[in-house]
Structure formats: C-alpha cells, structure tokens
Scaffold this motif. Structure first.
Motif, short mmCIF file in Angstrom:
data_model
loop_
_atom_site.label_atom_id
_atom_site.label_comp_id
_atom_site.label_asym_id
_atom_site.label_seq_id
_atom_site.Cartn_x
_atom_site.Cartn_y
_atom_site.Cartn_z
N UNK A 145 0.19 -2.70 -4.76
CA UNK A 145 -0.08 -2.22 -3.40
C UNK A 145 0.38 -0.77 -3.27
N UNK A 146 -0.34 0.17 -3.87
CA UNK A 146 0.12 1.57 -3.84
C UNK A 146 0.13 2.16 -2.44
N UNK A 147 -0.91 1.85 -1.64
CA UNK A 147 -0.98 2.45 -0.31
C UNK A 147 0.06 1.85 0.63
N UNK A 148 0.34 0.56 0.48
CA UNK A 148 1.39 -0.06 1.29
C UNK A 148 2.75 0.53 0.92
N UNK A 149 2.97 0.77 -0.38
CA UNK A 149 4.23 1.39 -0.80
C UNK A 149 4.35 2.80 -0.24
N UNK A 150 3.25 3.56 -0.28
CA UNK A 150 3.28 4.90 0.29
C UNK A 150 3.56 4.89 1.78
N UNK A 151 2.95 3.95 2.49
CA UNK A 151 3.19 3.84 3.93
C UNK A 151 4.65 3.45 4.21
N UNK A 152 5.19 2.55 3.41
CA UNK A 152 6.58 2.15 3.59
C UNK A 152 7.52 3.33 3.37
N UNK A 153 7.24 4.13 2.34
CA UNK A 153 8.06 5.30 2.09
C UNK A 153 8.02 6.29 3.23
N UNK A 154 6.84 6.52 3.79
CA UNK A 154 6.73 7.45 4.91
C UNK A 154 7.46 6.92 6.15
N UNK A 155 7.39 5.61 6.38
CA UNK A 155 8.10 5.03 7.53
C UNK A 155 9.61 5.23 7.37
#
Length: 464
Positions: A145-155
C-alpha cells in the motif's frame, strides 16, 4: 554416484558456506556485542572517575540493564533473522552506550537525570525492535500500500499543526503533546515515507529513467516525469514555512532524491535535486525568519546571543586531537549539548580522534545497509535498504555539519547519541528494518523443488 543419490544428498546437506553463515554470524555478533557493552560501561564509569574521582554506585545496574536489553535483541535476531548482518547491532549498542555516557556526564554538571530517561527510552526502542522482527517476517509486505503509507506519513507531519496537541520547542512546531508526554511524529513519518518512496519508485522507475533533452552533456529527465520530485520539493517547503523547521524538509527531500538516483542511475536527478535545494534555501532565507537567523549565525557565530555555534567551536578546539578525557571537560558550557550539540560535547572530551571514530561507526553502519541493498534479490528491498541507509547517513552529515559550522544548523538530532525519546525509539525501528533486509539479502536462495528436479531429470533422459 548416481544422479538420484546426488540429488537426494543435495537436498539433505546444504553447501558448506550456506550451512556456516548463521553460525559464523551468531558467534561474531555475540563477541562484538560483549565488546560494545564493555566500551559503553567503561565510558560510563570513566565519566564519574574523571568528574568525581569515584566509581558510580549504579555501575553494575547500568551494566545489567544494558546487557539484558542487548541480549534480548540478540536472541530475537538469532531466532527471527538468523542470516542478518552480525555487525549492525553491536554498532548501534556502541553508539547508544557513548550517548548515554555523555548524557550522564552532562547530568553531573547540570544536576539532572536525563540518562535514566534515555535508558528507559532505549528499552522502549528495543521492545519495538523486537516487535518489528516478529510481526514483519517478510519486508515485501510493506510494499503493498504505497499510497496509504505516503498519506500516513503526511498526516504524521501535519499533526503538530493541530491546535490542541501541537507543541512548539525553540521556535519549531514539530512536537505533539498528549497526556503530558511529548513526541515528534516526524521521526516516524521519515521511516514511513521511505517505505512509500521505495514502493512508488518500483512502480515508476522505468518512466523516471527515460531521458529527455541533453544539456551540457547531461541527459535531463522528461518534463512530464518531474511531477513527483516537484511535489516532494513543495511539500518540504510547506513543512519549512508552516512548522518553522529546516531539518525535516532538507532530510526528506534529500532522501527522495537519493532514492530516485538509486532507482534510475541517472546523475541528472542529483543535479536537479541540488538545484531545487538551493532554490528552496534561498526562498526560505528570504521569507522564513527562523531560517535567516540560522544562516546569519552560520556566517557569523558571534551574532547569536545564545552562543551555540561559538561555544561548540570553542569546545572542539579545547578538546584538540585526543580530548580532555571523559568527565574532565566543560561540555555543559555548550547550550543544549545533550541533544543538538552532543557531537561537540563528545568532540571536546574524546577529541578529534574520538569524534572521527564515532563518524566511522556511522559510516560502517551505512555501508552495511548499502551492502544489503546490493545483495537484495527484489527491487523494493534494494530501494528500501538504500533509502534507510542513505537517509541515516544524510541525517548524520546534516547534524555534524551544523555542529562544526560546515553548513547551517537544522535542528536535527544525532541518531542514538542525542537525548530524545522520539529519535531513539524510531531509530531502533529503522535498525530493525535494516536487520530484516540484511537477513533477506544474506539468506541462501531456496533449493529447487522436487517437481522441478524431476522435470530436469526427465529432460536429461530425453536428450540422451
């Protein structure tokens, strides 16, 4: 010997080199761990001998706590990652021990008890280290889940901006305060975003590797492929402007540029990244007062009323080549020496030789991570190992470069040395991922299945 007997023997007895890898690693790591614990305890005792002329009364308790924590980590590695690089954990224990000794030295001068807190956070870090090795048996699950990981990092990066939990320290709004405890979510975001970068680049590296126009002998990337790097650049500038902190912006953007270079092997991405860092730095210097103050202090250390860089340089000069000796310097004269300027404190009491030895430990840890990246069989593992190792060394370069006035200060912490629970705990998680990746890289390839062996024998018989 018949072909069937040779096949049967090869299934039972692995090659000699493969059979000895876990045993060699187990013995080497244990010896190096004992050496690392000895160095850490020796440094801790020497602090009291130099400052107070006595052996610390809690020396045995310190030795026992350090031995128990590292022993648990060693046992879990041997069970869950038997082929892991045997040098990584001893290096980390040595760095943690030196950091604890210096924090204890500053406690004696300032009448504080930060070393006990740091040792507690180290225990928490080891617990998370164990959890990662147990619950992440295969690194490839992290790429799903690369995009979910990226979103989590930004949050996680945005959390300090929330009005109720956001907390500012020395002008930088990078902390959150929940239940009386402060935490820096950017440390966790760094690891999560490296995972997201690696998974994304595996999918897009072929497009990013295509060359566009050629300028001054360099193949520039295509304009349509510049979106990711420009987006990360803008995100870094946004973090810098809103959170008033230079360190995470430079670190995250630098990691992303290095990972693009590893994925595409095109130097043009490095050049483009350096140009964007320069442009962003000039813009931040003109707009963000916090950055302009750091640049002014870098150009002239004596304009800083706190005297951070000036005292840091005085301490390094006073230490000289071999240092004043543990417990015999004045590192307490350096402002916030236990966190941002712990490199200067070590340089004063261990000298240039000791500081170079610490830098060599960081370099060795980085090369072990890059070695795992070279040996990985899957592209995601290669990029993840390279990103973690390169990001780790980039942070060390940024911190020590600021302490020695090579570059402006950024406010980052020195991994494993500086006081701070967020940094210490998440760096133990980073090391756990490196252990998992090195285990996958050094693990022998699985033997061919019996069905494939039978097919090969059938083909040989048909050829004959």
């Amino acid at each position: 010997m018949s072909l069937d007997r040779a096949r049967a023997r090869s299934r039972v007895d692995p090659p000699a080199d493969e059979a000895l890898v876990p045993r060699r690693g187990r013995g080497t790591e244990l010896v190096l761990l004992i050496f690392a614990i000895t160095i850490a305890t020796f440094a801790y005792v020497n602090v009291d001998l130099g400052a107070l002329g006595r052996v610390p009364p809690d020396a045995l308790a310190y030795l026992g706590g350090l031995a128990v924590a590292t022993g648990i980590a060693h046992i879990i590695i041997r069970i869950r990652a038997p082929y892991a690089d045997p040098v990584i954990l001893p290096i980390v224990v040595t760095l943690c021990g030196l950091g604890l000794a210096m924090i204890h030295r500053l406690d004696l001068a300032n009448e504080t008890s930060h070393a006990t807190i740091q040792l507690t956070w180290m225990a928490v870090g080891v617990a998370l280290f164990v959890a990662v090795l147990i619950f992440v048996p295969d690194h490839r699950v992290l790429s799903r889940l690369p995009y979910l990981a990226g979103l989590t990092g930004l949050i996680l990066l945005i959390l300090p901006l929330l009005p109720l939990i956001g907390h500012s320290v020395r002008g930088a709004r990078i902390w959150i305060n929940i239940g009386g405890m402060t935490f820096q979510p950017g440390e966790a975001a760094k690891i999560i975003l490296i995972i997201a970068f690696a998974a994304y680049l595996v999918q897009k590296r072929d497009a990013l590797a295509l060359a566009g126009r050629r300028f001054l002998g360099i193949d520039l990337p295509r304009a349509r492929d510049l979106g990711p790097i420009v987006l990360v650049w803008l995100a870094g500038l946004g973090i810098l402007v809103v959170q008033n902190d230079l360190g995470p912006s430079v670190l995250l953007f630098g990691i992303f540029v290095l990972m693009i270079y590893v994925a595409t092997e095109r130097i043009s991405w490095i050049i483009l990244g350096l140009l964007l860092i320069g442009a962003g730095g000039l813009a931040a210097n003109a707009v963000v007062s916090h950055v302009s103050q750091r640049v002014d202090t870098w150009l002239d250390p004596f304009v800083d009323p706190t005297g951070q860089i000036a005292q840091s340089l005085y301490g390094l000069a006073y230490g000289g080549l071999l240092g004043t000796g543990l417990g015999q310097g004045r590192p307490d004269m350096i402002p916030i020496a236990e966190s941002d300027f712990i490199g200067a404190a070590l340089g004063e009491e261990l000298g240039l030789a000791g500081l170079i030895a610490v830098i060599l430990l960081y370099s060795l840890l980085t090369t072990r991570g890059l070695r795992a990246a070279l040996l990985m069989r899957d592209p995601f593992g290669k990029l993840l190992a390279a990103g973690l190792a390169a990001g780790f060394f980039l942070q060390v370069f940024i911190v020590l470069g600021g302490v020695t006035k090579l570059i402006p200060l950024t406010g980052l912490t020195t991994p494993f040395l500086s006081l701070g629970g967020s940094s210490l705990v998440m760096n133990w998680v980073l090391v756990a991922l490196l252990i998992r990746l090195s285990d996958a890289a050094r693990r022998p390839a699985p033997p061919p299945s019996s069905s494939s062996d039978d097919t090969a024998v059938t083909q040989v018989v048909r050829i004959r």
